[in-house]
Design a protein around this motif. Structure first.
Motif, short mmCIF file in Angstrom:
data_model
loop_
_atom_site.label_atom_id
_atom_site.label_comp_id
_atom_site.label_asym_id
_atom_site.label_seq_id
_atom_site.Cartn_x
_atom_site.Cartn_y
_atom_site.Cartn_z
N GLN A 132 0.84 -1.20 0.00
CA GLN A 132 0.00 0.00 0.00
C GLN A 132 0.87 1.25 0.00
OE1 GLN A 132 -3.31 0.49 2.64
NE2 GLN A 132 -3.76 -1.68 2.73
N THR A 155 -10.47 2.89 0.68
CA THR A 155 -9.80 3.01 -0.62
C THR A 155 -8.30 2.98 -0.39
OG1 THR A 155 -11.59 4.38 -1.51
CG2 THR A 155 -9.49 4.44 -2.67
N CYS A 156 -7.61 2.13 -1.14
CA CYS A 156 -6.16 2.08 -1.03
C CYS A 156 -5.54 2.00 -2.41
CB CYS A 156 -5.70 0.93 -0.14
SG CYS A 156 -5.65 -0.67 -0.98
N THR A 157 -4.30 2.48 -2.50
CA THR A 157 -3.54 2.47 -3.75
C THR A 157 -2.24 1.71 -3.52
OG1 THR A 157 -4.47 4.61 -4.40
CG2 THR A 157 -2.46 3.90 -5.52
N THR A 158 -1.92 0.83 -4.45
CA THR A 158 -0.65 0.11 -4.39
C THR A 158 0.20 0.52 -5.59
OG1 THR A 158 -1.54 -1.77 -5.65
CG2 THR A 158 -1.72 -1.86 -3.25
N SER A 160 3.31 2.66 -7.63
CA SER A 160 3.61 4.07 -7.82
C SER A 160 3.73 4.36 -9.31
CB SER A 160 4.92 4.45 -7.12
OG SER A 160 6.00 3.68 -7.63
N THR A 164 0.29 2.13 -10.64
CA THR A 164 -0.60 2.20 -9.48
C THR A 164 -1.91 1.48 -9.76
OG1 THR A 164 -1.49 4.32 -10.21
CG2 THR A 164 0.38 4.39 -8.70
N THR A 165 -2.45 0.89 -8.71
CA THR A 165 -3.75 0.22 -8.78
C THR A 165 -4.56 0.64 -7.56
OG1 THR A 165 -2.73 -1.69 -9.87
CG2 THR A 165 -4.95 -1.98 -8.98
N THR A 166 -5.83 0.97 -7.77
CA THR A 166 -6.70 1.40 -6.68
C THR A 166 -7.72 0.32 -6.37
OG1 THR A 166 -6.45 3.73 -7.31
CG2 THR A 166 -8.34 3.17 -5.93
N TYR A 167 -7.90 0.05 -5.07
CA TYR A 167 -8.85 -0.96 -4.60
C TYR A 167 -9.86 -0.29 -3.66
CZ TYR A 167 -5.16 -4.13 -6.21
OH TYR A 167 -4.21 -4.77 -6.95
N ARG A 168 -11.11 -0.65 -3.82
CA ARG A 168 -12.18 -0.08 -2.97
C ARG A 168 -12.98 -1.21 -2.33
NH1 ARG A 168 -11.73 3.25 -7.44
NH2 ARG A 168 -11.35 5.45 -6.96
#
Length: 358
Positions: A132, A155-158, A160, A164-168
């Motif tokens: 994360q 909501t988190c982003t992995t 850079s 980057t990928t965003t998960y909700r």
């Protein structure tokens, strides 16, 4: 359980909405000047390019028909359309209607409401996802009466840069009176093309099959050696609750928390969803009385008992080390890929040297 959902759909007092909107932080209600600057850039810059192009290029270029004109204008029309969409979404976001309704719903049902906060230090898997780079929660409702309950959208982003990928995830967190073994229920009802949506892949040898039709709805993971404990915790009546009330929610028992997860939003303006969710939480809370009597017989060594006290779970009422966390599935693909790459590189060097020698 009686749930008052009227604030989610009732007519809004515009004056009260304006007063409430002023209290919203900038993370929820961004400044209008910043939004307009981006929109103007998306609209004005393509138009300026078009004017410059028409001034430089001879108008006879379009003498043969309008096909060439359409080809030229179409790419330039895309940014203004995006600008209009961005502006419309930003204005809707700044309206504060969503936050106002959820705040009213929280007050009517004994919760407190917070529109935005940094990611909480909770032990659940969506909060501790590896890699994360940033995380936050929105629309957080909390209740302290009875078992402490928190519901929100995480909501988190992995990664850079471009990777980057965003998960909700929507989540409901129930604080338990004691720590329990790490147990996960993967709900088949929210899987994507038969693949689990869980943020962490667990070792398959920790799967436990339960009686009846439970395996049709959930895959249960428990630490090795804790199979009997899992059968005690997930008795037939508890299994029936999960099948009837939470068949599309992933479940995690970790430390002294019970988490319900959904790949999307749980804190929404949908009255039916709130009624189902709070009914599920109420039914589960009634079953927690049985779980309070559970004890881990493996807590025999003084080291484990001391460690439990230091971790705040009470004297000897926690979980032995081997039961606190499930084993994560080992991914060997990168090892195989690295071996193939090294083998190929060695062969390449060998061929180059052989070529020089001949």
């Amino acid at each position: 359980m009686s749930v008052d959902t009227a604030p989610l759909t009732a007519r809004i007092d515009r004056r009260r909405l304006r007063d409430y909107r002023r209290s919203l932080p900038s993370t929820v209600r961004p400044r209008l000047a910043g939004i307009l600057a981006r929109v103007v850039l998306l609209i004005v810059f393509p138009l300026a390019l078009l004017v410059m192009w028409l001034v430089i290029i001879d108008g006879s270029f379009f003498a043969d028909g309008d096909g060439e004109l359409i080809v030229i204008l179409f790419p330039l029309a895309i940014p203004p359309v995006i600008g209009v969409v961005v502006f419309a979404r930003a204005i809707r976001r700044r309206s504060g209607v969503r936050q106002y309704r959820l705040n009213g719903f929280a007050e009517a049902n004994g919760f407190t409401y917070e529109p935005y906060a940094s990611a909480p230090p909770l032990p659940g898997m969506i909060f501790t996802r590896p890699g994360q780079s940033s995380a936050f929660v929105t629309d957080i409702l909390r209740r302290r009466a009875g078992y402490a309950l928190e519901i929100g959208n995480h909501t988190c982003t992995t990664g850079s840069g471009r990777s980057t990928t965003t998960y909700r995830w929507g989540y409901a967190a129930i604080r338990l009176p004691i720590a329990l073994p790490h147990i996960v229920l993967d709900a088949h009802g929210n899987n994507a093309i038969g693949r689990p949506r869980l943020p962490i892949a667990f070792a398959k040898d920790q799967r436990l099959s339960l009686e009846g039709d439970f395996d049709r709805f959930f895959t249960l993971y428990c630490p090795k050696g804790y199979e009997r404990d899992a059968l005690y915790l997930f008795s037939p009546d508890v299994m029936a609750v999960f099948v009837d009330e939470a068949a599309r929610l992933d479940v995690e028992l970790v430390d002294d928390h019970l988490f319900l997860y959904f790949p999307g939003r749980l804190a929404t303006l949908d009255p039916a969803l709130w009624e189902r969710l709070l009914t599920t939480v109420e039914v589960l809370s009634q079953r927690l009385l049985r779980w309070e009597r559970w004890r881990d017989d493996r807590l025999e060594s003084s080291t484990d008992v001391t460690d439990e006290i230091l971790n705040g779970f009470g004297s000897g009422r926690g979980v032995a080390r081997q039961g606190r966390r499930l084993s994560v599935k080992e991914d060997w693909w990168w090892v195989l890929g690295a071996a193939v790459a090294v083998f190929g590189f060695v062969n390449l060097v060998h061929d180059v040297i052989a070529g020089w020698s001949s």
